[in-house]
Every structure is written in C-alpha cells, then in structure tokens.
Design a protein around this motif. Structure first.
Motif, PDB file in Angstrom:
ATOM      1  N   ASP A  89      48.607  81.392  76.058  1.00 49.94           N
ATOM      2  CA  ASP A  89      49.255  82.646  76.441  1.00 49.94           C
ATOM      3  C   ASP A  89      49.865  82.515  77.841  1.00 49.94           C
ATOM      4  O   ASP A  89      49.252  81.969  78.760  1.00 49.94           O
ATOM      5  CB  ASP A  89      48.250  83.792  76.454  1.00 49.94           C
ATOM      6  N   GLY A  90      51.084  83.031  77.985  1.00 45.30           N
ATOM      7  CA  GLY A  90      51.722  83.064  79.296  1.00 45.30           C
ATOM      8  C   GLY A  90      52.668  81.928  79.588  1.00 45.30           C
ATOM      9  O   GLY A  90      53.369  81.957  80.606  1.00 45.30           O
ATOM     10  N   PHE A  91      52.726  80.927  78.719  1.00 47.41           N
ATOM     11  CA  PHE A  91      53.660  79.818  78.928  1.00 47.41           C
ATOM     12  C   PHE A  91      54.978  80.084  78.215  1.00 47.41           C
ATOM     13  O   PHE A  91      54.998  80.530  77.066  1.00 47.41           O
ATOM     14  CB  PHE A  91      53.056  78.502  78.423  1.00 47.41           C
ATOM     15  N   ASP A  92      56.076  79.791  78.895  1.00 51.84           N
ATOM     16  CA  ASP A  92      57.389  79.932  78.269  1.00 51.84           C
ATOM     17  C   ASP A  92      57.631  78.848  77.224  1.00 51.84           C
ATOM     18  O   ASP A  92      58.241  79.096  76.188  1.00 51.84           O
ATOM     19  CB  ASP A  92      58.495  79.849  79.334  1.00 51.84           C
ATOM     20  N   TYR A  93      57.136  77.650  77.523  1.00 59.97           N
ATOM     21  CA  TYR A  93      57.383  76.501  76.654  1.00 59.97           C
ATOM     22  C   TYR A  93      56.082  75.744  76.403  1.00 59.97           C
ATOM     23  O   TYR A  93      55.217  75.671  77.283  1.00 59.97           O
ATOM     24  CB  TYR A  93      58.402  75.548  77.292  1.00 59.97           C
ATOM     25  N   VAL A  94      55.972  75.202  75.211  1.00 50.50           N
ATOM     26  CA  VAL A  94      54.838  74.340  74.877  1.00 50.50           C
ATOM     27  C   VAL A  94      55.389  73.012  74.392  1.00 50.50           C
ATOM     28  O   VAL A  94      56.268  72.975  73.527  1.00 50.50           O
ATOM     29  CB  VAL A  94      53.937  74.985  73.794  1.00 50.50           C
ATOM     30  N   PHE A  95      54.881  71.917  74.975  1.00 48.07           N
ATOM     31  CA  PHE A  95      55.272  70.568  74.556  1.00 48.07           C
ATOM     32  C   PHE A  95      54.134  69.951  73.755  1.00 48.07           C
ATOM     33  O   PHE A  95      52.989  69.904  74.215  1.00 48.07           O
ATOM     34  CB  PHE A  95      55.551  69.672  75.772  1.00 48.07           C
ATOM     35  N   VAL A  96      54.460  69.479  72.568  1.00 43.91           N
ATOM     36  CA  VAL A  96      53.498  68.764  71.716  1.00 43.91           C
ATOM     37  C   VAL A  96      54.146  67.424  71.392  1.00 43.91           C
ATOM     38  O   VAL A  96      54.794  67.248  70.365  1.00 43.91           O
ATOM     39  CB  VAL A  96      53.162  69.570  70.449  1.00 43.91           C
ATOM     40  N   LEU A  97      53.994  66.478  72.307  1.00 41.01           N
ATOM     41  CA  LEU A  97      54.746  65.225  72.264  1.00 41.01           C
ATOM     42  C   LEU A  97      53.790  64.068  71.994  1.00 41.01           C
ATOM     43  O   LEU A  97      53.024  63.663  72.862  1.00 41.01           O
ATOM     44  CB  LEU A  97      55.486  65.020  73.586  1.00 41.01           C
ATOM     45  N   GLY A  98      53.821  63.556  70.779  1.00 36.29           N
ATOM     46  CA  GLY A  98      52.918  62.478  70.412  1.00 36.29           C
ATOM     47  C   GLY A  98      51.495  62.938  70.201  1.00 36.29           C
ATOM     48  O   GLY A  98      50.556  62.151  70.381  1.00 36.29           O
ATOM     49  N   LEU A  99      51.306  64.188  69.820  1.00 37.73           N
ATOM     50  CA  LEU A  99      49.966  64.758  69.666  1.00 37.73           C
ATOM     51  C   LEU A  99      49.678  65.254  68.258  1.00 37.73           C
ATOM     52  O   LEU A  99      48.596  65.018  67.713  1.00 37.73           O
ATOM     53  CB  LEU A  99      49.785  65.921  70.651  1.00 37.73           C
ATOM     54  N   LEU A 100      50.639  65.928  67.634  1.00 42.07           N
ATOM     55  CA  LEU A 100      50.358  66.644  66.387  1.00 42.07           C
ATOM     56  C   LEU A 100      49.740  65.731  65.336  1.00 42.07           C
ATOM     57  O   LEU A 100      48.807  66.123  64.624  1.00 42.07           O
ATOM     58  CB  LEU A 100      51.641  67.272  65.839  1.00 42.07           C
ATOM     59  N   TYR A 101      50.236  64.518  65.223  1.00 38.54           N
ATOM     60  CA  TYR A 101      49.759  63.620  64.169  1.00 38.54           C
ATOM     61  C   TYR A 101      48.406  62.989  64.505  1.00 38.54           C
ATOM     62  O   TYR A 101      47.904  62.149  63.753  1.00 38.54           O
ATOM     63  CB  TYR A 101      50.803  62.537  63.872  1.00 38.54           C
ATOM     64  N   HIS A 102      47.807  63.390  65.627  1.00 39.05           N
ATOM     65  CA  HIS A 102      46.434  62.997  65.946  1.00 39.05           C
ATOM     66  C   HIS A 102      45.452  64.133  65.651  1.00 39.05           C
ATOM     67  O   HIS A 102      44.301  64.090  66.112  1.00 39.05           O
ATOM     68  CB  HIS A 102      46.323  62.588  67.414  1.00 39.05           C
ATOM     69  N   LEU A 103      45.901  65.134  64.904  1.00 38.52           N
ATOM     70  CA  LEU A 103      45.061  66.275  64.561  1.00 38.52           C
ATOM     71  C   LEU A 103      44.831  66.344  63.055  1.00 38.52           C
ATOM     72  O   LEU A 103      45.598  65.792  62.265  1.00 38.52           O
ATOM     73  CB  LEU A 103      45.719  67.580  65.024  1.00 38.52           C
ATOM     74  N   THR A 104      43.788  67.064  62.663  1.00 37.13           N
ATOM     75  CA  THR A 104      43.582  67.359  61.254  1.00 37.13           C
ATOM     76  C   THR A 104      44.630  68.364  60.793  1.00 37.13           C
ATOM     77  O   THR A 104      45.289  69.021  61.614  1.00 37.13           O
ATOM     78  CB  THR A 104      42.192  67.942  61.003  1.00 37.13           C
ATOM     79  N   PHE A 105      44.790  68.509  59.504  1.00 39.11           N
ATOM     80  CA  PHE A 105      45.752  69.487  58.992  1.00 39.11           C
ATOM     81  C   PHE A 105      45.396  70.892  59.475  1.00 39.11           C
ATOM     82  O   PHE A 105      46.284  71.652  59.895  1.00 39.11           O
ATOM     83  CB  PHE A 105      45.777  69.448  57.458  1.00 39.11           C
ATOM     84  N   GLU A 106      44.123  71.240  59.425  1.00 38.41           N
ATOM     85  CA  GLU A 106      43.700  72.581  59.845  1.00 38.41           C
ATOM     86  C   GLU A 106      44.010  72.821  61.326  1.00 38.41           C
ATOM     87  O   GLU A 106      44.450  73.916  61.704  1.00 38.41           O
ATOM     88  CB  GLU A 106      42.196  72.757  59.589  1.00 38.41           C
ATOM     89  N   ASP A 107      43.807  71.810  62.155  1.00 38.17           N
ATOM     90  CA  ASP A 107      44.102  71.967  63.589  1.00 38.17           C
ATOM     91  C   ASP A 107      45.604  72.023  63.849  1.00 38.17           C
ATOM     92  O   ASP A 107      46.050  72.669  64.803  1.00 38.17           O
ATOM     93  CB  ASP A 107      43.477  70.831  64.389  1.00 38.17           C
ATOM     94  N   GLN A 108      46.401  71.368  63.016  1.00 38.03           N
ATOM     95  CA  GLN A 108      47.854  71.479  63.145  1.00 38.03           C
ATOM     96  C   GLN A 108      48.302  72.910  62.857  1.00 38.03           C
ATOM     97  O   GLN A 108      49.122  73.473  63.589  1.00 38.03           O
ATOM     98  CB  GLN A 108      48.544  70.496  62.198  1.00 38.03           C
ATOM     99  N   VAL A 109      47.752  73.490  61.806  1.00 36.18           N
ATOM    100  CA  VAL A 109      48.095  74.877  61.466  1.00 36.18           C
ATOM    101  C   VAL A 109      47.708  75.814  62.614  1.00 36.18           C
ATOM    102  O   VAL A 109      48.490  76.673  63.039  1.00 36.18           O
ATOM    103  CB  VAL A 109      47.385  75.305  60.167  1.00 36.18           C
ATOM    104  N   THR A 110      46.502  75.622  63.130  1.00 38.05           N
ATOM    105  CA  THR A 110      46.027  76.474  64.224  1.00 38.05           C
ATOM    106  C   THR A 110      46.916  76.332  65.459  1.00 38.05           C
ATOM    107  O   THR A 110      47.264  77.328  66.107  1.00 38.05           O
ATOM    108  CB  THR A 110      44.580  76.115  64.582  1.00 38.05           C
ATOM    109  N   LEU A 111      47.295  75.107  65.791  1.00 37.55           N
ATOM    110  CA  LEU A 111      48.139  74.888  66.971  1.00 37.55           C
ATOM    111  C   LEU A 111      49.507  75.537  66.800  1.00 37.55           C
ATOM    112  O   LEU A 111      50.027  76.162  67.741  1.00 37.55           O
ATOM    113  CB  LEU A 111      48.288  73.391  67.228  1.00 37.55           C
ATOM    114  N   PHE A 112      50.105  75.406  65.627  1.00 31.66           N
ATOM    115  CA  PHE A 112      51.383  76.074  65.387  1.00 31.66           C
ATOM    116  C   PHE A 112      51.256  77.574  65.619  1.00 31.66           C
ATOM    117  O   PHE A 112      52.119  78.192  66.248  1.00 31.66           O
ATOM    118  CB  PHE A 112      51.861  75.809  63.958  1.00 31.66           C
ATOM    119  N   HIS A 113      50.199  78.187  65.118  1.00 33.16           N
ATOM    120  CA  HIS A 113      50.019  79.629  65.299  1.00 33.16           C
ATOM    121  C   HIS A 113      49.798  79.983  66.770  1.00 33.16           C
ATOM    122  O   HIS A 113      50.358  80.955  67.274  1.00 33.16           O
ATOM    123  CB  HIS A 113      48.841  80.123  64.456  1.00 33.16           C
TER     124      HIS A 113
END
Length: 212
Positions: A89-113
């Motif tokens: 909360d409070g950030f204008d931009y979020v960078f997910v660079l070289g990270l998403l594919y190191h997460l489980t599917f459930e954690d990817q969904v949570t991060l997107f939300h």
C-alpha cells in the motif's frame, strides 16, 4: 509498446537487453518523483536505475548477501523481508523483476492481487516456451500441467543458490497465455508485453507493463 533489439537476441546478450528494456519502461511509462517497491531486488541494479531516474525506491529481498557496496546504492532504501510479508500500500509502482517464477502458483495470484494498489506493475518473468529450452536442469519435468482454473505451466525445482526462491522448493513457470490471462483475471485492465520473448537457457522471458 515495443522495445525491439537492433540485433538478434542471444543468451549472452540478456543482461544488456534487460537493462535496455527496463530503461525504456522507466522513460515511457513511469513518472519521476513517484515511489516504487522493487520486490526480490537482489543485486539492486534495477533499484539503482530507477532511483537515478528520479523514483523513491524501496528494495525488498529476503537475502542481503547480494547487496553491492553501500556507496553504490545511496538513495535506495533496503528492507530485508520476505516479499510475501511486505505491505505494498502507498507505492505508485511495483517492480517484480526476475521474481514471479520463483513463487508457487498461489503466491503468484496473491502477489498480483496485492499489487493492484499500485498504478503500474512492471513484470519481468520467465515464461514456459518448450521450443526455446536449451538446458534441462535435473530433475525438471517439463510436461505442461494445469493450475487453478485452467492455467497452464510447469513445476520448477528450485536450486540452492542466492537467486533461488525463499521458502518454497518448487516454483511455477506459466505459459505466456496463462500468465496474461491470470493477470487479467486478477484485475489488471491492460497487460502489455515489452519487446520480444527473449531466450534463456531454460526457455523464454519477457517484460510486461500491467495497469489495474
């Protein structure tokens, strides 16, 4: 949006291409003066670039051993934390660079939300492109399987390195159609690829700009 390289991409040219693609996004999509959270920041290279561009950057990583000397990242705030626990909360931009594919599917969904609170999510991730695979790490099974409600990809066994996942031995690499569909299903109005899919040793990778 396009950020096409002038010469054919090779595995050896990836660092330069990633740098050029991110710089292109900074200049065309983000505004100086904003705040950014760089998740899984690792060596802080992209955090430093964004800070030089004029963003107030908070770099987040569960490990600190890859940090460069402090004088190289003055102006960047580093927080040692599991990105799954770090509030966005409070950030204008979020960078997910070289990270998403190191997460489980459930954690990817949570991060997107969770990142929907930002104006822009900048994503750089591995996508499963079987025909681009040059090296198959053992015991990787590359048979595509379903996740959730009809998304597809492969399980990836993580290695014991400083670039590996934090806390999960298996990660998920989605196919590009499934990745784009997942982002849209999570609430992003636009999912815009930046440049081509570029080859890695284990398939393909691409930048995306996502807007809620």
């Amino acid at each position: 949006m396009t950020a096409s390289p002038r010469q054919p991409l090779t595995v050896a040219s990836l660092p330069k291409f990633r740098t050029a693609a991110f710089r292109h996004i900074l200049k065309t999509e983000l505004k100086p003066g904003g705040t950014a959270a760089d998740l899984g920041a690792g060596h802080l290279w992209f955090s430093i670039m964004a800070n030089h561009y004029g963003l107030k950057v908070t770099a987040v990583d569960a490990r600190s051993e890859r940090l460069p000397p402090a004088e190289q990242w003055q102006g960047v705030t580093f927080v040692e934390s599991d990105i799954r626990d770090f509030p966005l909360d409070g950030f204008d931009y979020v960078f997910v660079l070289g990270l998403l594919y190191h997460l489980t599917f459930e954690d990817q969904v949570t991060l997107f939300h969770r990142a929907l609170t930002a104006r822009v999510l900048v994503l750089d991730t591995q996508v499963h492109v079987p025909e681009l695979i040059r090296e198959e790490p053992e015991p990787w099974e590359i048979d595509i399987r379903p996740y959730g409600d009809g998304y597809f990809g492969v399980d990836y066994p993580e290695r014991d390195t400083a670039q590996a996942s934090w806390g999960n031995p298996i990660s998920v690499w989605l196919t590009e159609p499934s990745l784009i569909r997942l982002a849209r299903d999570c609430g992003y109005r636009t999912v815009e690829p930046v440049g081509p899919i570029y080859p890695t040793m284990w398939g393909g990778r691409r930048f995306y700009v996502l807007r809620p």
